[in-house]
Design a protein around this motif. Structure first.
Motif, mmCIF file in Angstrom:
data_model
loop_
_atom_site.group_PDB
_atom_site.id
_atom_site.type_symbol
_atom_site.label_atom_id
_atom_site.label_comp_id
_atom_site.label_asym_id
_atom_site.label_seq_id
_atom_site.Cartn_x
_atom_site.Cartn_y
_atom_site.Cartn_z
ATOM 1 N N ILE A 1 0.768 -1.179 0.018
ATOM 2 C CA ILE A 1 0.064 0.038 0.019
ATOM 3 C C ILE A 1 0.901 1.047 -0.114
ATOM 4 C CG2 ILE A 1 -1.960 -1.025 1.020
ATOM 5 C CD1 ILE A 1 -1.210 0.000 3.766
ATOM 6 N N LEU A 2 0.383 2.524 -0.676
ATOM 7 C CA LEU A 2 0.970 3.643 -0.665
ATOM 8 C C LEU A 2 0.320 4.502 0.346
ATOM 9 C CD1 LEU A 2 3.288 5.443 -1.867
ATOM 10 C CD2 LEU A 2 1.821 6.365 -3.356
ATOM 11 N N GLY A 3 1.013 5.007 1.474
ATOM 12 C CA GLY A 3 0.383 5.545 2.427
ATOM 13 C C GLY A 3 0.498 7.060 2.386
ATOM 14 N N LEU A 4 -0.474 7.702 2.507
ATOM 15 C CA LEU A 4 -0.266 9.447 2.569
ATOM 16 C C LEU A 4 -0.606 9.836 3.864
ATOM 17 C CD1 LEU A 4 -1.006 8.624 -0.559
ATOM 18 C CD2 LEU A 4 -1.249 11.162 -0.728
ATOM 19 N N SER A 5 0.337 10.707 4.541
ATOM 20 C CA SER A 5 -0.007 11.354 5.901
ATOM 21 C C SER A 5 0.396 12.704 5.691
ATOM 22 C CB SER A 5 0.812 10.539 6.928
ATOM 23 O OG SER A 5 0.313 9.149 6.966
ATOM 24 N N VAL A 6 -0.257 13.453 6.620
ATOM 25 C CA VAL A 6 0.073 14.954 6.973
ATOM 26 C C VAL A 6 1.134 14.812 7.823
ATOM 27 C CG1 VAL A 6 -2.052 15.365 8.066
ATOM 28 C CG2 VAL A 6 -0.475 17.243 7.279
ATOM 29 N N ILE A 7 2.257 15.737 8.157
ATOM 30 C CA ILE A 7 3.208 15.663 9.133
ATOM 31 C C ILE A 7 3.204 17.115 9.467
ATOM 32 C CG2 ILE A 7 4.345 13.744 8.530
ATOM 33 C CD1 ILE A 7 6.272 15.495 7.201
ATOM 34 N N ASP A 8 3.581 17.240 10.768
ATOM 35 C CA ASP A 8 3.845 18.954 11.246
ATOM 36 C C ASP A 8 5.253 18.782 11.785
ATOM 37 O OD1 ASP A 8 3.792 20.929 13.297
ATOM 38 O OD2 ASP A 8 1.763 21.286 12.810
ATOM 39 N N ALA A 9 5.926 19.680 11.483
ATOM 40 C CA ALA A 9 7.336 19.873 11.528
ATOM 41 C C ALA A 9 7.561 20.442 12.976
ATOM 42 C CB ALA A 9 8.116 20.712 10.848
ATOM 43 N N ASP A 10 6.549 21.299 13.531
ATOM 44 C CA ASP A 10 6.598 21.932 14.966
ATOM 45 C C ASP A 10 6.208 20.741 15.951
ATOM 46 O OD1 ASP A 10 7.530 24.310 13.973
ATOM 47 O OD2 ASP A 10 5.468 24.674 13.469
ATOM 48 N N THR A 11 5.272 19.907 15.832
ATOM 49 C CA THR A 11 4.827 19.188 17.084
ATOM 50 C C THR A 11 5.440 17.798 16.635
ATOM 51 O OG1 THR A 11 2.793 18.801 15.820
ATOM 52 C CG2 THR A 11 2.612 20.609 17.336
ATOM 53 N N ARG A 12 5.738 17.513 15.331
ATOM 54 C CA ARG A 12 6.378 16.120 15.178
ATOM 55 C C ARG A 12 5.188 15.150 15.071
ATOM 56 N NH1 ARG A 12 11.523 15.416 14.222
ATOM 57 N NH2 ARG A 12 11.499 13.132 14.623
ATOM 58 N N LEU A 13 4.002 15.678 14.785
ATOM 59 C CA LEU A 13 2.945 14.645 14.709
ATOM 60 C C LEU A 13 2.637 14.194 13.299
ATOM 61 C CD1 LEU A 13 0.485 16.571 16.806
ATOM 62 C CD2 LEU A 13 1.425 14.616 17.549
ATOM 63 N N SER A 14 2.030 13.105 12.829
ATOM 64 C CA SER A 14 1.807 12.589 11.781
ATOM 65 C C SER A 14 0.371 11.799 11.790
ATOM 66 C CB SER A 14 2.970 11.423 11.212
ATOM 67 O OG SER A 14 2.488 10.789 10.016
ATOM 68 N N PHE A 15 -0.507 12.180 10.724
ATOM 69 C CA PHE A 15 -1.635 11.739 10.875
ATOM 70 C C PHE A 15 -1.965 11.155 9.690
ATOM 71 C CE2 PHE A 15 -2.162 15.037 14.028
ATOM 72 C CZ PHE A 15 -2.617 14.232 15.135
ATOM 73 N N HIS A 16 -2.400 9.935 9.434
ATOM 74 C CA HIS A 16 -2.470 9.200 8.273
ATOM 75 C C HIS A 16 -4.055 9.894 7.364
ATOM 76 C CE1 HIS A 16 -3.845 5.883 5.329
ATOM 77 N NE2 HIS A 16 -5.381 5.986 5.779
ATOM 78 N N LEU A 17 -3.787 9.828 6.019
ATOM 79 C CA LEU A 17 -4.809 10.345 5.189
ATOM 80 C C LEU A 17 -5.511 9.411 4.288
ATOM 81 C CD1 LEU A 17 -3.129 13.850 3.942
ATOM 82 C CD2 LEU A 17 -4.801 13.652 5.865
ATOM 83 N N ASP A 18 -4.764 8.897 3.717
ATOM 84 C CA ASP A 18 -5.356 7.518 2.945
ATOM 85 C C ASP A 18 -4.141 6.701 2.322
ATOM 86 O OD1 ASP A 18 -7.202 6.280 1.527
ATOM 87 O OD2 ASP A 18 -8.012 7.962 0.192
ATOM 88 N N ALA A 19 -4.726 5.470 1.941
ATOM 89 C CA ALA A 19 -3.838 4.580 1.621
ATOM 90 C C ALA A 19 -4.490 3.777 0.316
ATOM 91 C CB ALA A 19 -3.771 3.514 2.563
ATOM 92 N N VAL A 20 -3.434 3.557 -0.659
ATOM 93 C CA VAL A 20 -3.962 3.074 -2.036
ATOM 94 C C VAL A 20 -3.178 1.467 -2.366
ATOM 95 C CG1 VAL A 20 -4.312 3.338 -4.531
ATOM 96 C CG2 VAL A 20 -4.576 5.256 -2.835
ATOM 97 N N GLN A 21 -3.828 0.600 -2.679
ATOM 98 C CA GLN A 21 -3.017 -0.767 -2.941
ATOM 99 C C GLN A 21 -2.168 -0.365 -4.319
ATOM 100 O OE1 GLN A 21 -5.350 -4.165 -2.706
ATOM 101 N NE2 GLN A 21 -3.913 -5.406 -3.429
ATOM 102 N N THR A 22 -1.055 -1.042 -4.228
ATOM 103 C CA THR A 22 -0.147 -0.694 -5.492
ATOM 104 C C THR A 22 -0.343 -1.982 -6.325
ATOM 105 O OG1 THR A 22 1.444 0.094 -4.058
ATOM 106 C CG2 THR A 22 2.328 -0.747 -6.062
ATOM 107 N N PRO A 23 -0.587 -1.791 -7.664
ATOM 108 C CA PRO A 23 -0.967 -3.011 -8.420
ATOM 109 C C PRO A 23 0.469 -3.584 -8.721
ATOM 110 C CG PRO A 23 -0.720 -0.796 -9.760
ATOM 111 C CD PRO A 23 -0.758 -0.530 -8.400
#
Length: 409
Positions: free
Chosen positions: A125-147
């Motif tokens: 799967i290819l995962g997309l997340s949004v990260i915050d450089a100040d708080t060092r938090l990461s939140f998942h956005l979406d995942a797509v299966q790789t063919p």
């Protein structure tokens, strides 16, 4: 019986995100989404349709039908994470290998496993997340299966072409968050960078240690015929020219220098940051870059260093929310399962951040799994035995049972 406080907080977080994301669905679907994340947080063992039916008031066929229906996880997770993401953010993306051995699993093939250091049979799967450089938090956005590779070859696509296509698919939603995407050194290829730039995005990543980099010429115009020199000499990272490089001030104790240079492999100017650090009693170098030459060098450093937080999301989902447990043989059901597992980790993080008593603690997914499992089991006991958990006599003992096995604050 009164609803446990943890369920009240959980329900509020999910309902607010569903409302803010403006996803269109009926009340039945909304109730299902509230229930499914709770079950993924509560089930202590493998998470599949049979287990979901055992821990729910409904049968497993209900979950099979609901998993087949689509859901806009990107908009939902964007709504979940928005209050906790600042201005110095980026979209991190990274593939993750999923162990699978079923012959009927869609998309099964051989993919690279970073843990094994070789290609293994399974899915990716290819995962997309949004990260915050100040708080060092990461939140998942979406995942797509790789063919699989043979499917890509039939369509004259490389793996990098497909990855870039996923970014292009979500371009409007990504640009509504940030113009920056960040990835590891594997994605520092010219054809991939060009596709990212065509999407009005900028890439933050890492270069090879032996990258062919050239200084930009600082010689003034002489007024003589002919074009003045555009480039200077080749860059030696172990002996940087102080006329071109400026030291990057940071609070991480890292010695770093930045400059706008020409990178022959890309055929364009980039913002280069050279980090120096000691490794086995020798000076080693890390070459970070951004295709946006106007970006602040400290932002490039912080964004790239925060990129690794996406890996912790994959780890927690594999260990605690059953990312690799699904036995579905439908692409839609697998996609729903992968995104539900990763989104459940988001919800646990936000529950910790929403509680002032736990906000400063180190995040532990194990704690929330134990807490939700204890709550689910005790709620069943209270209902069957008609016990009031909120009475003065019972309250202290109930709290002790709820937090049994969790990490101490």
């Amino acid at each position: 019986m009164a609803t446990p406080a943890i369920y009240v907080l959980y329900s509020k977080i999910v309902r607010d995100a569903l409302s803010f994301s403006k996803i269109k669905f009926n009340k039945c679907r909304q109730d299902f989404m509230i229930e499914i994340f709770m079950l993924y947080l509560s089930i202590p063992s493998r998470i599949n349709f049979l287990q979901l039916g055992r821990y729910s008031r409904f049968g497993e066929q209900r979950f099979r039908r609901q998993f087949q229906r689509g859901f806009d996880f990107f908009s939902f997770n964007k709504a979940l994470s928005k209050p906790w993401i600042g201005s110095r953010c980026a979209i991190a993306f990274d593939p993750s290998f999923i162990h699978k051995s079923g012959k009927q699993t869609p998309g099964i093939g051989y993919f690279w496993s970073g843990c094994a250091g070789k290609a293994l049979r399974g899915i990716e799967i290819l995962g997309l997340s949004v990260i915050d450089a100040d708080t060092r938090l990461s939140f998942h956005l979406d995942a797509v299966q790789t063919p699989p590779t043979n499917c890509l070859q039939d369509n004259d696509l490389s793996l990098l072409d497909w990855y870039a296509g996923v970014i292009k698919k979500y371009i409007k939603q990504i640009l509504s968050i940030t113009p920056y995407v960040v990835a590891d050194a594997y994605f520092s290829k010219k054809n991939f960078v060009e596709k990212i730039l065509q999407c009005s995005l900028h890439l933050v990543s890492k270069l090879r240690d032996d990258a062919n980099l050239t200084y930009l010429s600082l010689e003034p115009k002489t007024g003589k015929p002919g074009r003045p020199a555009k480039y200077g000499g080749k860059i030696d990272v172990s002996n940087l020219d102080p006329q071109h490089f400026n030291q990057v001030e940071n609070d991480k104790g890292i010695t770093a220098y930045s400059s706008i240079v020409y990178y022959k492999a890309f055929g364009r100017n980039i913002l280069l940051i050279v980090e120096q650090f000691q490794q086995k009693q020798k000076t080693a170098y890390r070459l970070l870059f951004s295709t946006d030459t106007t970006q602040a060098p400290i932002d490039v450093m912080d964004i790239y260093h925060t990129r690794f937080q996406i890996e912790f999301g994959f780890r927690d989902a594999k260990q605690f929310t059953g990312l690799e447990n699904s036995q579905a043989r439908s692409g839609e059901k697998l996609n729903f399962h992968f995104n539900t597992a990763l989104t459940t980790v988001n919800i646990a993080k936000i529950m910790q951040l929403s509680n002032p008593a736990t906000r400063e603690n180190s995040f532990s997914m194990a704690t929330y799994k134990i807490l939700f499992h204890n709550t689910l089991m005790l709620e069943r006991f209270f209902r069957l035995f008609a016990i009031n958990p909120n009475s003065i006599k019972n309250r202290q003992h109930v709290n002790e049972l709820l937090y049994f096995g969790t990490m101490a604050a």
